[in-house]
Design a protein around this motif. Structure first.
Motif, PDB file in Angstrom:
ATOM      1  N   ASN A 334      -0.353   1.020  -1.636  1.00 20.86           N
ATOM      2  CA  ASN A 334       0.975   1.418  -2.093  1.00 20.86           C
ATOM      3  C   ASN A 334       1.591   0.302  -2.938  1.00 20.86           C
ATOM      4  O   ASN A 334       2.070  -0.694  -2.395  1.00 20.86           O
ATOM      5  CB  ASN A 334       1.857   1.737  -0.886  1.00 20.86           C
ATOM      6  CG  ASN A 334       3.230   2.233  -1.325  1.00 20.86           C
ATOM      7  OD1 ASN A 334       3.552   2.217  -2.524  1.00 20.86           O
ATOM      8  ND2 ASN A 334       4.031   2.668  -0.376  1.00 20.86           N
ATOM      9  N   ASP A 336       4.305   0.086  -4.388  1.00 23.62           N
ATOM     10  CA  ASP A 336       5.749  -0.093  -4.212  1.00 23.62           C
ATOM     11  C   ASP A 336       6.107  -1.017  -3.057  1.00 23.62           C
ATOM     12  O   ASP A 336       7.268  -1.355  -2.858  1.00 23.62           O
ATOM     13  CB  ASP A 336       6.422   1.268  -4.009  1.00 23.62           C
ATOM     14  CG  ASP A 336       6.265   2.150  -5.236  1.00 23.62           C
ATOM     15  OD1 ASP A 336       6.060   1.597  -6.334  1.00 23.62           O
ATOM     16  OD2 ASP A 336       6.317   3.385  -5.094  1.00 23.62           O
ATOM     17  N   LEU A 337       5.104  -1.409  -2.269  1.00 22.84           N
ATOM     18  CA  LEU A 337       5.346  -2.326  -1.150  1.00 22.84           C
ATOM     19  C   LEU A 337       5.048  -3.778  -1.512  1.00 22.84           C
ATOM     20  O   LEU A 337       5.452  -4.698  -0.813  1.00 22.84           O
ATOM     21  CB  LEU A 337       4.434  -1.964   0.031  1.00 22.84           C
ATOM     22  CG  LEU A 337       4.820  -0.788   0.919  1.00 22.84           C
ATOM     23  CD1 LEU A 337       3.821  -0.682   2.053  1.00 22.84           C
ATOM     24  CD2 LEU A 337       6.231  -0.978   1.464  1.00 22.84           C
ATOM     25  N   ASP A 339       4.572  -7.523  -2.736  1.00 26.48           N
ATOM     26  CA  ASP A 339       5.231  -8.723  -3.270  1.00 26.48           C
ATOM     27  C   ASP A 339       4.154  -9.598  -3.898  1.00 26.48           C
ATOM     28  O   ASP A 339       3.043  -9.662  -3.388  1.00 26.48           O
ATOM     29  CB  ASP A 339       5.906  -9.534  -2.156  1.00 26.48           C
ATOM     30  CG  ASP A 339       7.059  -8.785  -1.514  1.00 26.48           C
ATOM     31  OD1 ASP A 339       7.434  -7.714  -2.037  1.00 26.48           O
ATOM     32  OD2 ASP A 339       7.545  -9.256  -0.479  1.00 26.48           O
ATOM     33  N   GLU A 353       8.875  -8.217  -6.131  1.00 23.36           N
ATOM     34  CA  GLU A 353       9.247  -7.807  -4.780  1.00 23.36           C
ATOM     35  C   GLU A 353       9.237  -6.282  -4.737  1.00 23.36           C
ATOM     36  O   GLU A 353       9.825  -5.639  -5.605  1.00 23.36           O
ATOM     37  CB  GLU A 353      10.639  -8.349  -4.432  1.00 23.36           C
ATOM     38  CG  GLU A 353      11.003  -8.138  -2.984  1.00 23.36           C
ATOM     39  CD  GLU A 353      12.267  -8.908  -2.599  1.00 23.36           C
ATOM     40  OE1 GLU A 353      12.226 -10.152  -2.561  1.00 23.36           O
ATOM     41  OE2 GLU A 353      13.282  -8.246  -2.380  1.00 23.36           O
ATOM     42  N   ASN A 354       8.546  -5.745  -3.765  1.00 25.82           N
ATOM     43  CA  ASN A 354       8.433  -4.283  -3.637  1.00 25.82           C
ATOM     44  C   ASN A 354       8.025  -3.613  -4.951  1.00 25.82           C
ATOM     45  O   ASN A 354       8.576  -2.602  -5.358  1.00 25.82           O
ATOM     46  CB  ASN A 354       9.744  -3.691  -3.143  1.00 25.82           C
ATOM     47  CG  ASN A 354      10.105  -4.192  -1.755  1.00 25.82           C
ATOM     48  OD1 ASN A 354       9.225  -4.427  -0.928  1.00 25.82           O
ATOM     49  ND2 ASN A 354      11.395  -4.373  -1.505  1.00 25.82           N
ATOM     50  N   GLY A 355       7.055  -4.239  -5.644  1.00 22.05           N
ATOM     51  CA  GLY A 355       6.489  -3.607  -6.838  1.00 22.05           C
ATOM     52  C   GLY A 355       7.304  -3.765  -8.103  1.00 22.05           C
ATOM     53  O   GLY A 355       6.923  -3.241  -9.153  1.00 22.05           O
ATOM     54  N   THR A 358      11.130  -9.665  -9.914  1.00 18.49           N
ATOM     55  CA  THR A 358      12.321 -10.380  -9.460  1.00 18.49           C
ATOM     56  C   THR A 358      12.952 -11.032 -10.689  1.00 18.49           C
ATOM     57  O   THR A 358      12.400 -10.975 -11.785  1.00 18.49           O
ATOM     58  CB  THR A 358      11.954 -11.500  -8.462  1.00 18.49           C
ATOM     59  OG1 THR A 358      11.088 -12.431  -9.144  1.00 18.49           O
ATOM     60  CG2 THR A 358      11.237 -10.942  -7.252  1.00 18.49           C
ATOM     61  N   LYS A 381       1.994  -6.133   2.633  1.00 20.67           N
ATOM     62  CA  LYS A 381       2.912  -5.683   3.692  1.00 20.67           C
ATOM     63  C   LYS A 381       2.445  -4.370   4.342  1.00 20.67           C
ATOM     64  O   LYS A 381       3.229  -3.459   4.583  1.00 20.67           O
ATOM     65  CB  LYS A 381       4.332  -5.557   3.134  1.00 20.67           C
ATOM     66  CG  LYS A 381       4.894  -6.920   2.705  1.00 20.67           C
ATOM     67  CD  LYS A 381       6.355  -6.851   2.321  1.00 20.67           C
ATOM     68  CE  LYS A 381       6.549  -6.283   0.944  1.00 20.67           C
ATOM     69  NZ  LYS A 381       7.900  -6.306   0.433  1.00 20.67           N
TER      70      LYS A 381
ATOM     71  N   CYS B  82       5.428  -0.141 -13.202  1.00 20.24           N
ATOM     72  CA  CYS B  82       5.933  -1.086 -12.198  1.00 20.24           C
ATOM     73  C   CYS B  82       7.425  -1.293 -12.397  1.00 20.24           C
ATOM     74  O   CYS B  82       7.928  -2.423 -12.406  1.00 20.24           O
ATOM     75  CB  CYS B  82       5.198  -2.427 -12.273  1.00 20.24           C
ATOM     76  SG  CYS B  82       3.431  -2.317 -12.022  1.00 20.24           S
ATOM     77  N   GLY B  84       9.688   1.087 -10.795  1.00 16.50           N
ATOM     78  CA  GLY B  84      10.371   1.764  -9.692  1.00 16.50           C
ATOM     79  C   GLY B  84      11.249   2.937 -10.101  1.00 16.50           C
ATOM     80  O   GLY B  84      10.998   3.592 -11.118  1.00 16.50           O
TER      81      GLY B  84
END
Lengths: 407, 407
Positions: A334, A336-337, A339, A353-355, A358, A381, B82, B84
């Motif tokens: 996944n 989207d999880l 980092d 972070e989460n895909g 940052t 994660k 990527c 989201g």
């Protein structure tokens, strides 16, 4: 366990030599010999390439059929691959010449070659070299270094590693030498590696230990995804340490596996760091994965991506390419999880972070990527498993070296 | 069937446009629109990457659920991958703006993006661009060319192809445009391709034809083995040619498949020949193989080998690397049977016979390898099957372009 200076001559009862036999055009040393004073239990792992060089074909038979061998003779400058029957005869002649010089049976001599594919091995040169090697044998650290130097092709430095540890109050050693550095890829590559150890262990367990260790070390590095015709990793165990023969997977076996893993990982990292033309070592850690398999597949995919490797060369934090390479690795996860961090001697930075990106500093990212060893860490994660793969950057010099390898 | 000058605007009832919307930093055109005057049957093939860009996720749903669409809007300079939820919203906004300008339903507009991964698509720019595109639409050959130019990233020339053929006395056309040229690899890559045709065919057969054609064309090329997050190949068939609807795999279906294969192969070869930094097209033919699968796997393995690609760049007839790359392809064959030839405008030369080097002229080999299109032919002498794969050489410029892509 502690690491000590030296290579294949560290374990008791092993001698080595390196000489210039004229196989390489540049006059550098190009043949090496490793000799155990007594017959040594043998195990080996070889290339999975359908096209197997003559020495690989011969070694596979010997390692399968024989309990022990006593020597390994190696040459650089000519792979003796795609050379048909004449190639097999040349290989046999090289083994015979070494056996004669060492006064042992021909079947007790393994062979290994690395260099250009498709050219006949110069029989006269290598048989003459074999005799020179037998006469030059020595158990000094320097002799081990000479052997390690003689098998280099496009390597820029020799690669050795040795450790010692205790079993039943006896000091046991492992010493090894290897060469890269093109055609390096998971599933073995032209890499040649010879490990020597004075441990007493059954052939079955020696092979088992080696096959396990290779999975997490040599099979986790890549320079260019090309798996060669000549990959060879053999280990000789001559029982000189005086421990009781290891016959089951007990604590002593585990100590040996741990030490062999250390030696193999160090040599694997040295090979990746000396990848053709490269300027830095790239380490990809996948952590908190669902399975070891997932972590391995994802980490290997990243270090084999030309786009990632080029970006790392350019110190460009183009993290999308790392995600992309994980995405086409052929295993589900996944995105989207995830980092993503990068780390080197210059610091550590969370890029994703989460895909999603940052708000990181591009300047700091570039600084981190400029380090000599760059680590990228993907935190999935999703579980408790992890794996690490090692590679290097893709540079102008890689293209230069390989656009003009034979001249 | 004959090839004609032009691209997506060749089939009846199709219009196109290309504009500069400011997504690319350099001010070049960066958005394109393809519009069918009437609803067109749609089929599509998309990336197999686990990490799928927002437009890919959206298109997959629409192509699966809808019989027809009427437009495709594309941007270069930003992959919208990527990114989201904000990325999905930006993609939806781009589609909505195009739909508004075209006065059609939002669900009738497909989207495609290519460029840097991980940066948010600039919504204001692309929605403004969508409106500009709707106003600029035209059915001229020049409008098709403008659209093809607007989707270029590191491509050095625009890529178009068009053919016409007859069905039941009616002239049927296919016109297509595509872009490469990094991240190109078997199993689709960032490649975007839009094909337009005025044929009347059911959705089921349109999808079947496309999926078949892709296997032998776009999936047989590679620039760098990196399969992107954004690969998209969609075809719109608007029935304007006036043929009776094709509902079974009859002669007319076969004619269409033949024409679509021609267009797709031409564009695939154009992409390979325009691989990032490359200087020549490398064509690998595997003939007399035991199976098509064997021929495909072997030919693809050769054109994806960095060592082969570097040698071809250096005009070095290092044929051992071709054998090596076939050897690790993951499929069995007998290397001792194989003959190997190289061919270009400078001539043809047999380098290998029955797995061993012939006494060939290195000078002639170098001359042949210096051609703009270099073909290597492996004659397996084992069967009646064959396949061809296309790639390019690996050069300093590939490293340069990809070490510094984002700046």
């Amino acid at each position: 366990m502690k690491q000590i200076n030296g290579g294949v001559t560290i374990p008791k009862g092993f001698q080595a030599a390196g000489v210039a036999a004229g196989v390489k055009k540049n006059g550098k040393t190009d043949m090496a010999l490793i000799f155990s004073e007594v017959p040594a239990t043998v195990a080996g792992v070889f290339t999975t390439n359908v096209v197997k060089a003559a020495p690989v074909q011969r070694d596979i038979k010997i390692v399968k059929n024989n309990e022990t061998v006593q020597a390994v003779i190696l040459n650089a400058g000519n792979a003796n691959a795609c050379t048909g029957e004449p190639g097999k005869e040349a290989d046999e002649a090289m083994a015979a010449a070494a056996a004669e010089g060492l006064k042992i049976d021909k079947e007790a001599v393994l062979t290994a070659s690395t260099g250009v594919i498709g050219q006949l091995l110069p029989v006269e040169k290598v048989t003459k070299g074999a005799k020179m090697l037998a006469e030059a044998l020595s158990d000094t650290v320097e002799a081990g270094a000479l052997a390690a130097e003689a098998i280099m092709t496009t390597d820029t430095y020799r690669k050795e590693c040795a450790v010692e540890f205790e079993i039943e109050g006896k000091t046991v050693s492992i010493g090894a030498m290897t060469k890269g550095s093109g055609m390096i890829h998971p599933n073995m590559a032209t890499m040649l590696c010879v490990a020597a150890t004075d441990i007493a262990i059954t052939k079955e367990l020696l092979q088992k230990a080696m096959s396990e260790v290779v999975e997490d070390t040599f099979n986790m590095i890549s320079v260019d995804r090309d798996t060669s015709t000549n990959d060879t990793y053999v280990i000789l165990a001559n029982q000189k340490a005086g421990n009781n023969l290891i016959t089951v997977e007990d604590e002593n076996y585990k100590k040996f596996v741990e030490a062999l893993t250390f030696v193999s990982r160090e040599l694997a990292k040295q090979m990746a760091a000396d990848g053709e033309g490269c300027t830095k070592l790239l380490e990809m850690q996948v952590i908190h994965a669902e399975s070891v398999e997932q972590a391995k597949v994802l980490s290997k995919s990243v270090i084999t991506s030309n786009l990632v490797k080029s970006a790392v060369f350019g110190n460009d934090a183009n993290w999308g390419r790392i995600f992309c390479a994980m995405g086409y690795a052929g295993i589900e996860f996944n995105p989207d999880l995830v980092d993503l961090y990068i780390e080197s001697e210059a610091g550590k930075l969370k890029l994703v972070e989460n895909g999603m990106a940052t708000d990181y500093s591009e300047d700091l990212a570039t600084e981190i990527l400029s380090g000599k060893t760059v680590t990228a860490i993907a935190d999935m994660k999703a579980g408790a498993c992890q794996a690490t793969a090692w590679g290097c950057d893709l540079t102008y010099d890689y293209v230069k070296i390989n656009g003009d390898y034979r001249s």
